[in-house]
Design an enzyme around this catalytic site. Sequence first.
Site, PDB file in Angstrom:
ATOM      1  N   LYS B  93       0.884  -1.171   0.000  1.00 23.52           N
ATOM      2  CA  LYS B  93       0.000   0.000   0.000  1.00 23.52           C
ATOM      3  C   LYS B  93       0.917   1.214   0.000  1.00 23.52           C
ATOM      4  O   LYS B  93       1.541   1.542   1.013  1.00 23.52           O
ATOM      5  CB  LYS B  93      -0.891  -0.020   1.244  1.00 23.52           C
ATOM      6  N   GLY B 154      -8.489  10.039   8.587  1.00 23.50           N
ATOM      7  CA  GLY B 154      -8.969  10.210   9.959  1.00 23.50           C
ATOM      8  C   GLY B 154      -9.974  11.328  10.147  1.00 23.50           C
ATOM      9  O   GLY B 154     -10.423  11.588  11.259  1.00 23.50           O
ATOM     10  N   ALA B 181      -9.599   6.691   2.466  1.00 26.32           N
ATOM     11  CA  ALA B 181      -9.535   7.546   3.655  1.00 26.32           C
ATOM     12  C   ALA B 181     -10.745   8.451   3.730  1.00 26.32           C
ATOM     13  O   ALA B 181     -11.342   8.789   2.709  1.00 26.32           O
ATOM     14  CB  ALA B 181      -8.272   8.395   3.618  1.00 26.32           C
ATOM     15  N   GLY B 182     -11.083   8.835   4.945  1.00 25.37           N
ATOM     16  CA  GLY B 182     -12.131   9.824   5.157  1.00 25.37           C
ATOM     17  C   GLY B 182     -13.476   9.259   5.556  1.00 25.37           C
ATOM     18  O   GLY B 182     -14.375   9.997   5.949  1.00 25.37           O
ATOM     19  N   ASN B 203     -10.058   2.404   8.896  1.00 23.17           N
ATOM     20  CA  ASN B 203      -9.417   2.130  10.175  1.00 23.17           C
ATOM     21  C   ASN B 203     -10.073   2.957  11.292  1.00 23.17           C
ATOM     22  O   ASN B 203     -10.801   2.448  12.131  1.00 23.17           O
ATOM     23  CB  ASN B 203      -7.910   2.462  10.069  1.00 23.17           C
ATOM     24  N   THR B 204      -9.860   4.278  11.225  1.00 24.69           N
ATOM     25  CA  THR B 204     -10.279   5.145  12.328  1.00 24.69           C
ATOM     26  C   THR B 204     -11.774   5.049  12.637  1.00 24.69           C
ATOM     27  O   THR B 204     -12.159   5.028  13.807  1.00 24.69           O
ATOM     28  CB  THR B 204      -9.912   6.612  12.002  1.00 24.69           C
TER      29      THR B 204
END
Lengths: 67, 254
Positions: B93, B154, B181-182, B203-204
């Site tokens: 990645k 995040g 992301a986001g 993830n977050t």
Amino acid sequence: MIVFINGDKTKLNRSISLEKFLEEHFSNLSSSYAVAFNNKFVPKSSYRDIVINDGDEIEVVSAQPGG
Amino acid sequence: MQIYDINLDTDIILGSSGYPSPKIFLNCIKILKCQMVTVSIRRLIKNEDNNFLNLIKKTKCRILPNTAGCLSAKEAIVTAEMAREMFETDLIKLEVMEDDLTLKPSKKYTIRAAEALIKKGFKVLPYTTDDINFAKSLKSLGCKVIMPWGSQIGSGRGLENPKKLLKIREEMPDLTLIIDAGIGRISHVCETFEIGYDGILLNTAISKAEYPEEFARALSLSMEAVKKSIKSGLIPKRNFATPSTTTIGIPFKK
């Protein structure tokens, strides 16, 4: 002589191989790890061929959580 | 979801960072039936046991190492090479950031690193912005998977430029596209699949939810629901009103 291990200054009394150095300075090498020497990747098979000299930079890395 | 020659049964890749406990992380993987997790490469602390790898092995998931934190192509290339030896995988990645503050992917250095890594036999999953030209360059280098951001890492702000993301989808129907992301809410997940993306990497949103396992359950249900709805054959969007009730026989009409 002074070398840099993971960014930290470390004193060495003599020139030794990278293999010997790792054995002496990391007792936790049973974990999977990899090494960069002077900002270049070094495969495990080459550890014994590399001799550490003054000013050399060694990065020893492992897996950590990441996203 | 197809990741080069790997066919995952689920359309999610899970980050492994920031969970309240290893047990909760393992439970989330189970709930989501996740088959691929991301890990980072960090300095080994002298004489300290690293139990993380044992935890990852327990998941039986495929490992997708990342180059998070790299600010140059060279750093990313060396990090990828170290990861390949450690995890015995060609998958990487690729993250090369412009700076530590915005964590915005660097177009110039990501492309430069991708080119070098592909030549070295890596299967590159690059993290990008929603810039179509960024994606096009990576595709032309041979990337089979591209992972644009929805918004900043995040941030939980979701898909800030859905039209730009849709443009990438339209221009690259054969590539695996993953929003990297986001994502912060279930509605963002639904939107990702509704604009035709193949998967999500998050993830977050899970690890920092007050109850991560509850979020994972909601995520699992929502992915099933949105995919079923898409398969049902959604109506096209129109720029005008169309009455749903018959217009024949309207009373009082002259």
